[in-house]
Scaffold this motif. Sequence first.
Motif, PDB file in Angstrom:
ATOM      1  N   ILE A  22       0.862  -1.190   0.000  1.00  0.00           N
ATOM      2  CA  ILE A  22       0.000   0.000   0.000  1.00  0.00           C
ATOM      3  C   ILE A  22       0.893   1.233   0.000  1.00  0.00           C
ATOM      4  CG2 ILE A  22      -1.656   1.309   1.408  1.00  0.00           C
ATOM      5  CD1 ILE A  22      -2.181  -1.702   2.615  1.00  0.00           C
ATOM      6  N   ASP A  23       0.670   2.102  -0.980  1.00  0.00           N
ATOM      7  CA  ASP A  23       1.368   3.378  -1.002  1.00  0.00           C
ATOM      8  C   ASP A  23       0.487   4.383  -0.255  1.00  0.00           C
ATOM      9  OD1 ASP A  23       2.469   5.862  -1.516  1.00  0.00           O
ATOM     10  OD2 ASP A  23       3.113   5.324  -3.544  1.00  0.00           O
ATOM     11  N   PRO A  24       0.910   4.847   0.905  1.00  0.00           N
ATOM     12  CA  PRO A  24       0.046   5.706   1.728  1.00  0.00           C
ATOM     13  C   PRO A  24      -0.403   6.958   0.984  1.00  0.00           C
ATOM     14  CG  PRO A  24       2.095   5.208   2.897  1.00  0.00           C
ATOM     15  CD  PRO A  24       2.238   4.643   1.516  1.00  0.00           C
ATOM     16  N   GLU A  25       0.421   7.419   0.072  1.00  0.00           N
ATOM     17  CA  GLU A  25       0.112   8.640  -0.672  1.00  0.00           C
ATOM     18  C   GLU A  25      -1.122   8.452  -1.558  1.00  0.00           C
ATOM     19  OE1 GLU A  25       1.964  11.190   0.279  1.00  0.00           O
ATOM     20  OE2 GLU A  25       0.758  12.513  -0.964  1.00  0.00           O
ATOM     21  N   ASP A  26      -1.333   7.224  -2.023  1.00  0.00           N
ATOM     22  CA  ASP A  26      -2.452   6.959  -2.939  1.00  0.00           C
ATOM     23  C   ASP A  26      -3.605   6.222  -2.266  1.00  0.00           C
ATOM     24  OD1 ASP A  26      -0.783   7.942  -4.915  1.00  0.00           O
ATOM     25  OD2 ASP A  26      -0.002   5.952  -5.409  1.00  0.00           O
ATOM     26  N   PHE A  27      -3.523   6.053  -0.960  1.00  0.00           N
ATOM     27  CA  PHE A  27      -4.534   5.222  -0.295  1.00  0.00           C
ATOM     28  C   PHE A  27      -5.710   6.088   0.135  1.00  0.00           C
ATOM     29  CE2 PHE A  27      -6.228   2.706   3.302  1.00  0.00           C
ATOM     30  CZ  PHE A  27      -6.405   1.505   2.654  1.00  0.00           C
ATOM     31  N   ARG A  28      -6.800   5.964  -0.620  1.00  0.00           N
ATOM     32  CA  ARG A  28      -7.944   6.830  -0.329  1.00  0.00           C
ATOM     33  C   ARG A  28      -9.193   6.050   0.035  1.00  0.00           C
ATOM     34  NH1 ARG A  28      -5.324   9.005  -4.396  1.00  0.00           N
ATOM     35  NH2 ARG A  28      -3.991  10.718  -3.708  1.00  0.00           N
ATOM     36  N   GLU A  29      -9.192   4.721  -0.195  1.00  0.00           N
ATOM     37  CA  GLU A  29     -10.437   3.999   0.066  1.00  0.00           C
ATOM     38  C   GLU A  29     -10.540   3.614   1.537  1.00  0.00           C
ATOM     39  OE1 GLU A  29      -8.402   0.684  -2.539  1.00  0.00           O
ATOM     40  OE2 GLU A  29     -10.414   0.039  -1.927  1.00  0.00           O
ATOM     41  N   SER A  30     -11.706   3.096   1.906  1.00  0.00           N
ATOM     42  CA  SER A  30     -11.867   2.708   3.310  1.00  0.00           C
ATOM     43  C   SER A  30     -11.038   1.457   3.555  1.00  0.00           C
ATOM     44  CB  SER A  30     -13.349   2.462   3.619  1.00  0.00           C
ATOM     45  OG  SER A  30     -13.625   1.080   3.547  1.00  0.00           O
ATOM     46  N   PRO A  31     -10.393   1.380   4.716  1.00  0.00           N
ATOM     47  CA  PRO A  31      -9.559   0.219   5.011  1.00  0.00           C
ATOM     48  C   PRO A  31     -10.366  -1.085   4.984  1.00  0.00           C
ATOM     49  CG  PRO A  31      -9.632   1.725   6.906  1.00  0.00           C
ATOM     50  CD  PRO A  31     -10.319   2.403   5.778  1.00  0.00           C
ATOM     51  N   VAL A  32     -11.619  -1.005   5.382  1.00  0.00           N
ATOM     52  CA  VAL A  32     -12.455  -2.209   5.398  1.00  0.00           C
ATOM     53  C   VAL A  32     -12.665  -2.720   3.970  1.00  0.00           C
ATOM     54  CG1 VAL A  32     -14.717  -3.147   6.010  1.00  0.00           C
ATOM     55  CG2 VAL A  32     -13.594  -1.483   7.517  1.00  0.00           C
ATOM     56  N   ASP A  33     -13.009  -1.821   3.060  1.00  0.00           N
ATOM     57  CA  ASP A  33     -13.213  -2.222   1.661  1.00  0.00           C
ATOM     58  C   ASP A  33     -11.916  -2.774   1.077  1.00  0.00           C
ATOM     59  OD1 ASP A  33     -15.762  -1.383   1.866  1.00  0.00           O
ATOM     60  OD2 ASP A  33     -15.465   0.519   0.795  1.00  0.00           O
ATOM     61  N   PHE A  34     -10.826  -2.106   1.401  1.00  0.00           N
ATOM     62  CA  PHE A  34      -9.538  -2.556   0.870  1.00  0.00           C
ATOM     63  C   PHE A  34      -9.216  -3.960   1.365  1.00  0.00           C
ATOM     64  CE2 PHE A  34      -4.947  -3.041   1.070  1.00  0.00           C
ATOM     65  CZ  PHE A  34      -4.603  -2.764  -0.246  1.00  0.00           C
ATOM     66  N   LYS A  36     -11.173  -6.237   2.313  1.00  0.00           N
ATOM     67  CA  LYS A  36     -12.096  -7.219   1.728  1.00  0.00           C
ATOM     68  C   LYS A  36     -11.651  -7.616   0.324  1.00  0.00           C
ATOM     69  CE  LYS A  36     -16.442  -6.038   3.791  1.00  0.00           C
ATOM     70  NZ  LYS A  36     -17.421  -4.977   3.537  1.00  0.00           N
ATOM     71  N   LYS A  37     -11.054  -6.650  -0.354  1.00  0.00           N
ATOM     72  CA  LYS A  37     -10.718  -6.816  -1.772  1.00  0.00           C
ATOM     73  C   LYS A  37      -9.462  -7.648  -2.000  1.00  0.00           C
ATOM     74  CE  LYS A  37      -8.783  -3.032  -3.608  1.00  0.00           C
ATOM     75  NZ  LYS A  37      -8.729  -1.653  -4.134  1.00  0.00           N
ATOM     76  N   ILE A  38      -8.521  -7.584  -1.064  1.00  0.00           N
ATOM     77  CA  ILE A  38      -7.245  -8.272  -1.298  1.00  0.00           C
ATOM     78  C   ILE A  38      -7.404  -9.781  -1.095  1.00  0.00           C
ATOM     79  CG2 ILE A  38      -5.868  -6.238  -0.764  1.00  0.00           C
ATOM     80  CD1 ILE A  38      -5.291  -7.397   1.971  1.00  0.00           C
ATOM     81  N   PRO A  39      -6.561 -10.601  -1.731  1.00  0.00           N
ATOM     82  CA  PRO A  39      -6.740 -12.055  -1.654  1.00  0.00           C
ATOM     83  C   PRO A  39      -6.651 -12.576  -0.223  1.00  0.00           C
ATOM     84  CG  PRO A  39      -5.058 -11.474  -3.267  1.00  0.00           C
ATOM     85  CD  PRO A  39      -5.437 -10.212  -2.583  1.00  0.00           C
ATOM     86  N   GLU A  40      -7.387 -13.635   0.010  1.00  0.00           N
ATOM     87  CA  GLU A  40      -7.409 -14.233   1.344  1.00  0.00           C
ATOM     88  C   GLU A  40      -6.041 -14.755   1.761  1.00  0.00           C
ATOM     89  OE1 GLU A  40     -10.352 -17.343   3.310  1.00  0.00           O
ATOM     90  OE2 GLU A  40     -11.148 -16.312   1.530  1.00  0.00           O
TER      91      GLU A  40
END
Length: 228
Positions: A22-34, A36-40
């Motif tokens: 995660i590049d903090p500079e580009d991280f704008r979405e909600s952490p929960v959504d993020f 959920k999206k990444i592989p298990e």
Amino acid sequence: TVKSIALLKHFQQANNQLAVLIDPEDFRESPVDFLKKIPEETSILLVGGSQVSAGKTEEVVSKLKAFTHLPIILFPGDYSQLTHKADAVLFLSLLSGRNPEYLINQHVKAVPFLQTSNLEVISTAYILIDGGCETAVVNISETQPIAATDVQQIVNTALAGQFMGKQLIYLEAGSGAKNPIPVEVISAVKKAIQIPLIVGGGIKTQAQKQAAFIAGANLVVMGTAFEN
Ligand code: 1GP
């Protein structure tokens, strides 16, 4: 004082691990959504970027920490990105380049912070390989990557890192690279070294990730593929 070796042990013992960057500079979405999206299968979150504004890394690490037990390892572009909120830091020395700033100077600057922190410090040989296009790390570090075809130079650089006492080797094609690290390079380095191998840059598909594992990567890093 500088802490423990828990995450390093994890690297040494585990195979086929996926880290999401995660590049903090580009991280704008909600952490929960993020999350959920990444592989298990994700086992590590790496947080860092080539240029991050002050306080951003700490903000993003804190937000993620509230929703996940995954270990968070800093992958800092410079010492200003260090934060106590993470679990560990890849103490990266850019061994492919000849710029003292990223070979040793940033590291000296990091010491006052590290002395007051519980971050696990993982000494990492960071080796930049040409990924077929311009990447931020080449521009910021003002160093030249090693040609992907110069396998001997890549292997020698990795071994120099191991002989210097680095605990991990990180083969980097650069974030958003056109070409990921070739499998021949991964397997040649893997054959030569006795320490764990991280591979990242330009890996977007399941097949590319799998190929890196088969060639010998202990940990594959994917960033851009999960960015919005
Ligand atoms: C970059 O190796 C990482 O430092 C990941 O690169 O963003 O291309 O996945 P990508």
